[in-house]
Design a protein around this motif. Structure first.
Motif, PDB file in Angstrom:
ATOM      1  N   ILE A  94       0.776  -1.305  -0.020  1.00  0.00           N
ATOM      2  CA  ILE A  94      -0.001  -0.011  -0.013  1.00  0.00           C
ATOM      3  C   ILE A  94       0.848   1.298  -0.136  1.00  0.00           C
ATOM      4  O   ILE A  94       0.528   2.117  -0.891  1.00  0.00           O
ATOM      5  N   PHE A  95       1.768   1.138   0.891  1.00  0.00           N
ATOM      6  CA  PHE A  95       2.730   2.512   0.971  1.00  0.00           C
ATOM      7  C   PHE A  95       3.723   2.737  -0.136  1.00  0.00           C
ATOM      8  O   PHE A  95       4.198   3.807  -0.301  1.00  0.00           O
ATOM      9  N   SER A  96       3.654   1.525  -0.974  1.00  0.00           N
ATOM     10  CA  SER A  96       4.530   1.681  -2.215  1.00  0.00           C
ATOM     11  C   SER A  96       3.905   2.427  -3.326  1.00  0.00           C
ATOM     12  O   SER A  96       4.366   2.574  -4.444  1.00  0.00           O
ATOM     13  N   GLY A  97       2.614   2.192  -2.959  1.00  0.00           N
ATOM     14  CA  GLY A  97       1.456   2.701  -4.145  1.00  0.00           C
ATOM     15  C   GLY A  97       0.965   1.631  -4.983  1.00  0.00           C
ATOM     16  O   GLY A  97       0.123   1.712  -5.609  1.00  0.00           O
ATOM     17  N   GLY A  98       1.415   0.446  -4.667  1.00  0.00           N
ATOM     18  CA  GLY A  98       0.784  -0.776  -5.423  1.00  0.00           C
ATOM     19  C   GLY A  98      -0.575  -1.011  -4.975  1.00  0.00           C
ATOM     20  O   GLY A  98      -1.114  -2.014  -5.585  1.00  0.00           O
ATOM     21  N   GLY A  99      -0.870  -0.683  -3.884  1.00  0.00           N
ATOM     22  CA  GLY A  99      -2.391  -1.137  -3.273  1.00  0.00           C
ATOM     23  C   GLY A  99      -3.509  -0.074  -4.069  1.00  0.00           C
ATOM     24  O   GLY A  99      -4.844  -0.476  -3.633  1.00  0.00           O
ATOM     25  N   GLY A 100      -2.942   0.785  -4.858  1.00  0.00           N
ATOM     26  CA  GLY A 100      -3.994   1.785  -5.495  1.00  0.00           C
ATOM     27  C   GLY A 100      -3.991   2.898  -4.966  1.00  0.00           C
ATOM     28  O   GLY A 100      -4.607   3.913  -5.484  1.00  0.00           O
ATOM     29  N   GLY A 101      -3.179   3.151  -3.679  1.00  0.00           N
ATOM     30  CA  GLY A 101      -2.805   4.841  -3.682  1.00  0.00           C
ATOM     31  C   GLY A 101      -3.960   5.179  -2.506  1.00  0.00           C
ATOM     32  O   GLY A 101      -4.944   4.399  -2.149  1.00  0.00           O
ATOM     33  N   LEU A 102      -3.423   5.948  -1.627  1.00  0.00           N
ATOM     34  CA  LEU A 102      -4.198   6.438  -0.575  1.00  0.00           C
ATOM     35  C   LEU A 102      -4.770   7.832  -0.739  1.00  0.00           C
ATOM     36  O   LEU A 102      -4.194   8.598  -1.394  1.00  0.00           O
TER      37      LEU A 102
END
Length: 249
Positions: free
Chosen positions: A241-249
């Motif tokens: 998630i924090f690498s951006g792989g989860g779709g972004g926060l």
């Protein structure tokens, strides 16, 4: 004016035979055997306008041969009383342009999918099962404009080893340039497998989901994708998630 004795039997696949009588001719006119096939198409289309409104959308077959427009009836040995089978054609489907790809969103999705394929055998099997299912593959093709006219993309979706290779985020720029429909299809596969897994196991990873909420991650779709990709590994899901792989926060 002379009465033409020339006639042909016409057979459409979905109708009984019909007799086509050639129009009367004047002395010196070209006799029917000298007519080009294209001329015959015009004459028959005019007589059978309801069934054959467009002469460009029909072909004639005689003795197993499709007749060419620029040749004459005599050249095919067609005589009065011969039978011609009529095949209706359709205009080719217009080429559909693939939908534009949002590169930043696609990059996140590709990282998620690659992580899931490499870390979760269950997820990988679910992806391969979906792609091996003819009905599922057809749904993906229908839902991805331009995919049906891209043979490379279709080949990738039907070969699991190629599919894994083409989900490498390093290939994304090349794919966006050359095969944008494939990018959209790969993202659709990711969403479909994640959604299917969630619907089959509505209570799965609820503990991890709550932990992510407690950490301030409120986008449940992002959280679910990350957990699906990492087979429920909370720490790995957080990293994704924090690498951006989860779709972004």
């Amino acid at each position: 004016m002379e009465s033409s004795a020339w006639h042909l039997s016409l057979k459409l696949s979905d109708k009984p035979k019909e007799v086509f009588q050639f129009p009367d001719t004047e002395p010196g006119d070209v006799r029917p055997g000298g007519y080009q096939v294209s001329t015959l198409k015009q004459l028959i289309s005019a007589q059978l306008s309801d069934a054959l409104p467009d002469p460009e959308l029909i072909d004639f077959v005689h003795c197993g041969c499709v007749l060419k427009d620029d040749l004459t009836l005599d050249s095919y040995g067609i005589k009065s009383g011969s039978t011609l089978h009529i095949i209706k054609k359709t205009w080719p489907e217009p080429e559909v342009e693939p939908e534009p790809v949002n590169r930043s969103a696609a990059a996140r999705e590709f990282r998620t999918l690659q992580a899931a394929l490499l870390s979760s055998g269950t997820y990988r099997d679910a992806v391969f099962k979906m792609l091996a299912n003819k009905e599922s593959l057809e749904q993906i093709i229908v839902a991805s404009p331009g995919l049906s006219s891209d043979p490379v993309a279709l080949g990738v979706l039907q070969d699991k080893d190629l599919f894994v290779q083409f989900t490498d985020p390093k290939l994304l720029d090349m794919l966006i340039q050359s095969h944008p429909a494939l990018v959209n299809a790969i993202i659709l596969v990711l969403h479909s497998v994640t959604g299917s897994s969630s619907s089959r196991n509505p209570g799965r990873w609820q503990t991890q989901m709550q932990q992510l909420r407690d950490m301030g991650i409120q986008d449940e779709e992002v959280a679910l994708r990350a957990l699906t990709a990492t087979n429920g590994d909370l720490q790995a899901a957080l990293e994704l998630i924090f690498s951006g792989g989860g779709g972004g926060l």
